[in-house]
Design a protein around this motif. Structure first.
Motif, PDB file in Angstrom:
ATOM      1  N   ALA A  56       0.605  -1.379  -0.071  1.00 48.60           N
ATOM      2  CA  ALA A  56       0.054   0.288  -0.013  1.00 48.60           C
ATOM      3  C   ALA A  56       0.608   1.498  -0.497  1.00 48.60           C
ATOM      4  CB  ALA A  56      -0.867  -0.378   1.261  1.00 48.60           C
ATOM      5  N   PHE A  57       1.864   0.955   0.466  1.00 46.43           N
ATOM      6  CA  PHE A  57       2.852   2.515   0.304  1.00 46.43           C
ATOM      7  C   PHE A  57       3.543   2.920  -0.938  1.00 46.43           C
ATOM      8  CE2 PHE A  57       7.192   3.800   1.454  1.00 46.43           C
ATOM      9  CZ  PHE A  57       7.075   4.661   1.271  1.00 46.43           C
ATOM     10  N   PHE A  58       4.029   1.540  -0.820  1.00 48.83           N
ATOM     11  CA  PHE A  58       4.453   1.837  -2.916  1.00 48.83           C
ATOM     12  C   PHE A  58       3.188   2.308  -3.240  1.00 48.83           C
ATOM     13  CE2 PHE A  58       7.123  -1.670  -1.634  1.00 48.83           C
ATOM     14  CZ  PHE A  58       7.816  -0.891  -1.262  1.00 48.83           C
ATOM     15  N   GLY A  59       1.711   2.406  -3.327  1.00 54.10           N
ATOM     16  CA  GLY A  59       1.178   3.175  -4.180  1.00 54.10           C
ATOM     17  C   GLY A  59       0.178   2.137  -5.913  1.00 54.10           C
ATOM     18  N   LEU A  60       0.678   0.257  -5.368  1.00 57.92           N
ATOM     19  CA  LEU A  60       0.564   0.409  -6.724  1.00 57.92           C
ATOM     20  C   LEU A  60      -1.294   0.351  -6.342  1.00 57.92           C
ATOM     21  CD1 LEU A  60       2.165  -2.944  -6.423  1.00 57.92           C
ATOM     22  CD2 LEU A  60       3.330  -1.404  -7.169  1.00 57.92           C
ATOM     23  N   ARG A  61      -1.513   0.016  -7.985  1.00 56.69           N
ATOM     24  CA  ARG A  61      -3.192   0.267  -8.624  1.00 56.69           C
ATOM     25  C   ARG A  61      -3.068  -1.520  -9.370  1.00 56.69           C
ATOM     26  NH1 ARG A  61      -1.201   4.091 -11.481  1.00 56.69           N
ATOM     27  NH2 ARG A  61      -1.666   3.326 -13.516  1.00 56.69           N
ATOM     28  N   PRO A  62      -4.505  -2.079  -8.845  1.00 57.84           N
ATOM     29  CA  PRO A  62      -4.546  -3.702  -9.933  1.00 57.84           C
ATOM     30  C   PRO A  62      -4.189  -3.392 -11.275  1.00 57.84           C
ATOM     31  CG  PRO A  62      -6.356  -2.956  -8.724  1.00 57.84           C
ATOM     32  CD  PRO A  62      -5.412  -1.492  -8.315  1.00 57.84           C
ATOM     33  N   ASP A  63      -4.698  -2.240 -11.999  1.00 62.89           N
ATOM     34  CA  ASP A  63      -3.566  -2.276 -13.155  1.00 62.89           C
ATOM     35  C   ASP A  63      -2.663  -2.496 -14.145  1.00 62.89           C
ATOM     36  OD1 ASP A  63      -4.350   0.380 -12.769  1.00 62.89           O
ATOM     37  OD2 ASP A  63      -5.556   1.258 -14.313  1.00 62.89           O
ATOM     38  N   ALA A  64      -1.576  -1.673 -12.118  1.00 65.35           N
ATOM     39  CA  ALA A  64      -0.456  -1.758 -13.195  1.00 65.35           C
ATOM     40  C   ALA A  64       0.031  -2.632 -14.128  1.00 65.35           C
ATOM     41  CB  ALA A  64       0.392  -1.158 -11.372  1.00 65.35           C
ATOM     42  N   GLN A  65       1.566  -2.212 -14.880  1.00 62.84           N
ATOM     43  CA  GLN A  65       2.848  -3.260 -14.901  1.00 62.84           C
ATOM     44  C   GLN A  65       3.733  -3.073 -14.331  1.00 62.84           C
ATOM     45  OE1 GLN A  65       2.650  -4.051 -18.437  1.00 62.84           O
ATOM     46  NE2 GLN A  65       0.084  -3.691 -18.046  1.00 62.84           N
ATOM     47  N   VAL A  66       3.842  -3.921 -13.601  1.00 60.98           N
ATOM     48  CA  VAL A  66       4.907  -3.936 -11.913  1.00 60.98           C
ATOM     49  C   VAL A  66       6.056  -5.169 -12.740  1.00 60.98           C
ATOM     50  CG1 VAL A  66       5.360  -4.753 -10.426  1.00 60.98           C
ATOM     51  CG2 VAL A  66       3.535  -3.570 -10.499  1.00 60.98           C
ATOM     52  N   ILE A  67       7.174  -4.703 -12.226  1.00 60.41           N
ATOM     53  CA  ILE A  67       8.710  -5.938 -12.476  1.00 60.41           C
ATOM     54  C   ILE A  67       8.341  -5.883 -10.987  1.00 60.41           C
ATOM     55  CG2 ILE A  67      11.360  -6.160 -13.137  1.00 60.41           C
ATOM     56  CD1 ILE A  67       9.628  -3.840 -15.774  1.00 60.41           C
ATOM     57  N   GLU A  68       9.104  -7.706 -10.649  1.00 62.67           N
ATOM     58  CA  GLU A  68       9.037  -8.284  -8.887  1.00 62.67           C
ATOM     59  C   GLU A  68      10.896  -7.927  -9.617  1.00 62.67           C
ATOM     60  OE1 GLU A  68       8.256 -10.897  -6.367  1.00 62.67           O
ATOM     61  OE2 GLU A  68       7.942 -11.236  -7.281  1.00 62.67           O
TER      62      GLU A  68
END
Length: 268
Positions: A53-65
């Motif tokens: 939540a602190f990182f501010g991710l959205r469920p439609d985001a393109q995320v690289i782990e």
């Protein structure tokens, strides 16, 4: 007097079946059945809901782990980003050392075993100087790294890796960092030996790569951690490298004291 709208069955139905918020979806992913019992057992130390939540991710985001290891955070991120977002997992190279190959295969097997959860995850390779196979430059919404920076410092490519992150993010994109935190003034030789990294060093190097520090969270701080263990951070859970030697002491300390930082790629 209540308004007609307040009594409307349509209005009541809309309220009862309101779409879940991003916060609801993140909580559902953290609490979901796709997570292993062993991973859930560490939530009190790792605070996954609060961290993401602190990182501010959205469920439609393109995320690289970055360097997902066995998939501790992957279990959450894959569920949270499905079906509208996309998770890209930058793992060990397929042509790496035998240990790297085993780790990548175990992770790939995990993805294949549960297509309902991981069918949209894209498996790629860790960058050293640049990403080569996982995401087009300038298109990612977020890059997330958990407890990896000490390895990149030891391997001598921390600055190059930060520049790769900067290049792959879109303007306004987020670099989320969780890392074992050293006491101020810790030398690089001590960093390499202990696994703890000074927070100001991370901030300085990220700024040099072009990032802006947006926020700092203490959600993963641990004031019981004295940072001076015989086997560095690996003395503590979950590794407990010392075996039975001082095991009770290290279990009482718990997992490491960690910085949690959110950087942003400036829009200009």
């Amino acid at each position: 007097m209540l308004s007609a709208l307040a009594l409307s069955p349509l209005a009541l139905g809309a309220t009862a079946f309101a779409a879940p918020t991003p916060e609801d979806k993140l909580r559902a992913a953290v609490d979901g059945p796709q997570r292993s019992a062993a991973n859930r057992a560490r939530d009190g130390a790792r605070h996954p809901y609060e961290t993401l939540a602190f990182f501010g991710l959205r469920p439609d985001a393109q995320v690289i782990e970055i360097a997902p290891g066995g998939g501790w955070y992957t279990e959450i991120l894959a569920a949270y980003l499905s079906p509208k977002g996309r998770l890209y997992a930058a793992h060990e190279p397929a042509e790496g050392s035998p240990g790297q190959q085993r780790a990548r295969k175990a992770f790939a097997d995990k993805l294949v075993a549960d297509p309902a959860t991981y069918g949209r995850v894209v498996l790629g390779t860790l960058p050293v100087e640049r990403f080569t196979d996982i995401h087009p430059p300038g298109g990612a919404d977020a890059v997330l790294t958990f407890r990896n920076i000490h390895n990149w410092i030891s391997d001598g490519h921390f600055d190059e890796t930060l520049r790769a992150f900067f290049a792959v993010l879109k303007p306004g994109g987020v670099l989320g960092v969780e890392e074992h935190r050293a006491l101020p003034g810790t030398s690089l030789s001590q960093v390499i030996a202990s696994g703890y990294v000074p927070q100001d060093f991370v901030v300085d190097r990220a700024r040099a790569a072009g990032f802006r520090l947006a926020a700092i969270s203490e959600i993963n701080a641990n004031p019981r951690d004295t940072h001076d263990h015989a086997r560095g951070v690996w003395s503590l859970p979950p590794t407990l490298r010392g075996g039975e030697v001082d095991r009770a002491k290290y279990l009482a300390i718990g997992e490491s004291d960690r910085m949690t930082l959110r950087f942003v790629k400036p829009a200009r």
